[in-house]
Motif scaffolding. Structure first.
Motif, PDB file in Angstrom:
ATOM      1  N   SER A  88      -3.923  -7.759  12.386  1.00  0.00           N
ATOM      2  CA  SER A  88      -4.192  -8.874  11.469  1.00  0.00           C
ATOM      3  C   SER A  88      -3.105  -9.938  11.613  1.00  0.00           C
ATOM      4  O   SER A  88      -3.303 -10.959  12.276  1.00  0.00           O
ATOM      5  CB  SER A  88      -4.293  -8.373  10.024  1.00  0.00           C
ATOM      6  N   PRO A  96      -9.196   2.422   8.223  1.00  0.00           N
ATOM      7  CA  PRO A  96      -9.816   2.506   6.887  1.00  0.00           C
ATOM      8  C   PRO A  96      -8.936   3.244   5.885  1.00  0.00           C
ATOM      9  O   PRO A  96      -8.944   2.916   4.699  1.00  0.00           O
ATOM     10  CB  PRO A  96     -11.115   3.268   7.162  1.00  0.00           C
ATOM     11  N   GLN A 105      -4.750   1.052  -0.162  1.00  0.00           N
ATOM     12  CA  GLN A 105      -4.393  -0.233  -0.759  1.00  0.00           C
ATOM     13  C   GLN A 105      -5.356  -0.586  -1.893  1.00  0.00           C
ATOM     14  O   GLN A 105      -4.944  -1.169  -2.904  1.00  0.00           O
ATOM     15  CB  GLN A 105      -4.401  -1.311   0.320  1.00  0.00           C
ATOM     16  N   MET A 106      -6.622  -0.225  -1.754  1.00  0.00           N
ATOM     17  CA  MET A 106      -7.587  -0.467  -2.819  1.00  0.00           C
ATOM     18  C   MET A 106      -7.318   0.438  -4.022  1.00  0.00           C
ATOM     19  O   MET A 106      -7.465   0.019  -5.177  1.00  0.00           O
ATOM     20  CB  MET A 106      -9.002  -0.248  -2.295  1.00  0.00           C
ATOM     21  N   GLU A 122      -6.536   0.878   4.273  1.00  0.00           N
ATOM     22  CA  GLU A 122      -7.225  -0.039   3.356  1.00  0.00           C
ATOM     23  C   GLU A 122      -7.665   0.670   2.079  1.00  0.00           C
ATOM     24  O   GLU A 122      -7.560   0.113   0.974  1.00  0.00           O
ATOM     25  CB  GLU A 122      -8.421  -0.664   4.054  1.00  0.00           C
ATOM     26  N   GLN A 181     -11.115 -10.798   6.461  1.00  0.00           N
ATOM     27  CA  GLN A 181     -10.848  -9.456   6.967  1.00  0.00           C
ATOM     28  C   GLN A 181      -9.792  -8.694   6.185  1.00  0.00           C
ATOM     29  O   GLN A 181      -9.642  -7.486   6.368  1.00  0.00           O
ATOM     30  CB  GLN A 181     -10.477  -9.498   8.457  1.00  0.00           C
ATOM     31  N   LEU A 182      -9.057  -9.358   5.299  1.00  0.00           N
ATOM     32  CA  LEU A 182      -8.118  -8.642   4.423  1.00  0.00           C
ATOM     33  C   LEU A 182      -8.904  -8.135   3.209  1.00  0.00           C
ATOM     34  O   LEU A 182      -8.977  -8.776   2.166  1.00  0.00           O
ATOM     35  CB  LEU A 182      -6.974  -9.562   3.989  1.00  0.00           C
ATOM     36  N   LEU A 183      -9.518  -6.975   3.367  1.00  0.00           N
ATOM     37  CA  LEU A 183     -10.455  -6.481   2.359  1.00  0.00           C
ATOM     38  C   LEU A 183      -9.794  -6.069   1.041  1.00  0.00           C
ATOM     39  O   LEU A 183     -10.315  -6.383  -0.023  1.00  0.00           O
ATOM     40  CB  LEU A 183     -11.264  -5.312   2.934  1.00  0.00           C
ATOM     41  N   PRO A 184      -8.661  -5.351   1.057  1.00  0.00           N
ATOM     42  CA  PRO A 184      -8.037  -4.993  -0.225  1.00  0.00           C
ATOM     43  C   PRO A 184      -7.559  -6.241  -0.969  1.00  0.00           C
ATOM     44  O   PRO A 184      -6.818  -7.059  -0.423  1.00  0.00           O
ATOM     45  CB  PRO A 184      -6.860  -4.100   0.193  1.00  0.00           C
ATOM     46  N   GLN A 203      -2.465  -2.062  11.021  1.00  0.00           N
ATOM     47  CA  GLN A 203      -2.808  -3.226  10.202  1.00  0.00           C
ATOM     48  C   GLN A 203      -1.987  -4.463  10.552  1.00  0.00           C
ATOM     49  O   GLN A 203      -2.528  -5.561  10.667  1.00  0.00           O
ATOM     50  CB  GLN A 203      -2.643  -2.884   8.732  1.00  0.00           C
ATOM     51  N   ARG A 254      -4.679  -9.109   0.181  1.00  0.00           N
ATOM     52  CA  ARG A 254      -5.107 -10.492   0.409  1.00  0.00           C
ATOM     53  C   ARG A 254      -4.322 -11.453  -0.474  1.00  0.00           C
ATOM     54  O   ARG A 254      -3.837 -12.493  -0.017  1.00  0.00           O
ATOM     55  CB  ARG A 254      -6.610 -10.610   0.143  1.00  0.00           C
ATOM     56  N   GLY A 265       0.774  -1.235   0.000  1.00  0.00           N
ATOM     57  CA  GLY A 265       0.000   0.000   0.000  1.00  0.00           C
ATOM     58  C   GLY A 265       0.800   1.276   0.000  1.00  0.00           C
ATOM     59  O   GLY A 265       0.258   2.332  -0.370  1.00  0.00           O
TER      60      GLY A 265
END
Length: 222
Positions: free
Chosen positions: A57, A203, A209-210, A206, A81-84, A53, A88, A26
């Protein structure tokens, strides 16, 4: 020297071929936006990543595995739970490489069980769990396993930042020295958290990272 010390050094060596050099997890998105651009700004990002993070995690997953939570259950929770997507996938890619390497040099019944879960499609094979399964089989104490994993992650990210920003090699070493305190704090915090804390990350991290998934030009896979 304890019997596991050399094995732990091998597992956390930057030369271990898990592909960590290909992931920024990220921070490259922050570089693209101009928010990370020098030693100081990368240090701010790194402290946030470790304290949030990585603690809530990866570190917590390692601790729960040592506590006796089944690896298959933790694998499912990490996947959820690793949303991006890229983060993941990074965890799975590096985890599967570590499982493969571990099977050759540090085989154990626990590692064979986890590999079977992955091979049968009942698990993804996440990096922190693969690491924890191996270190637990080697009788590495939890506190040492946590610190080693966290600092190895910090080291690979710093080496990647030295190339990407770019930073000087001395700057990288200064960052690592400062990050040691963050690693100690993260390991201590992870030892006190509860299952309700699992996956409680920032957030902002994340979202960045998205954003990296659609970044036009990039050096890293995540």
């Amino acid at each position: 020297m304890s019997g596991y010390q050399l094995a732990l050094q091998q597992l956390t060596d930057s030369a271990l071929p898990t592909g960590a050099f290909a992931h920024s997890l990220g921070f490259e998105a922050y570089i693209e936006r101009g928010l990370v651009h020098d030693e100081e700004s990368f240090g701010v990002w790194l402290a946030a990543f470790v304290g949030q993070q990585l603690t809530y995690s990866d570190a917590l997953a390692i601790r729960f595995l040592y506590d006796g939570v089944p690896v298959g259950e933790l694998d499912s929770l990490l996947t959820a739970q690793l949303l991006p997507r890229q983060v993941r996938e990074a965890s799975v890619k590096m985890g599967n490489r570590l499982l493969e390497i571990g099977a050759e040099i540090f085989p154990s019944p626990g590692l064979a069980e986890y590999r079977e879960l992955v091979a049968s499609g009942r698990g993804a094979g996440h990096q922190p769990l693969a690491f924890a399964v191996i270190t637990r089989s080697l009788s590495v104490p939890l506190t040492e396993a946590l610190a080693a994993y966290l600092f190895a992650t910090v080291t690979s990210l710093t080496q990647n930042a030295v190339r990407a920003i770019p930073l000087g090699q001395n700057a990288g070493q200064r960052l690592l020295r400062k990050a040691a305190d963050d690693v100690d704090a993260a390991a201590e915090r992870a030892s006190q958290l509860t299952p309700d804390d699992f996956g409680s990350v920032s957030p902002g991290l994340e979202i960045s990272q998205m954003r990296h998934e659609r970044q036009r030009a990039r050096m890293f896979m995540s």
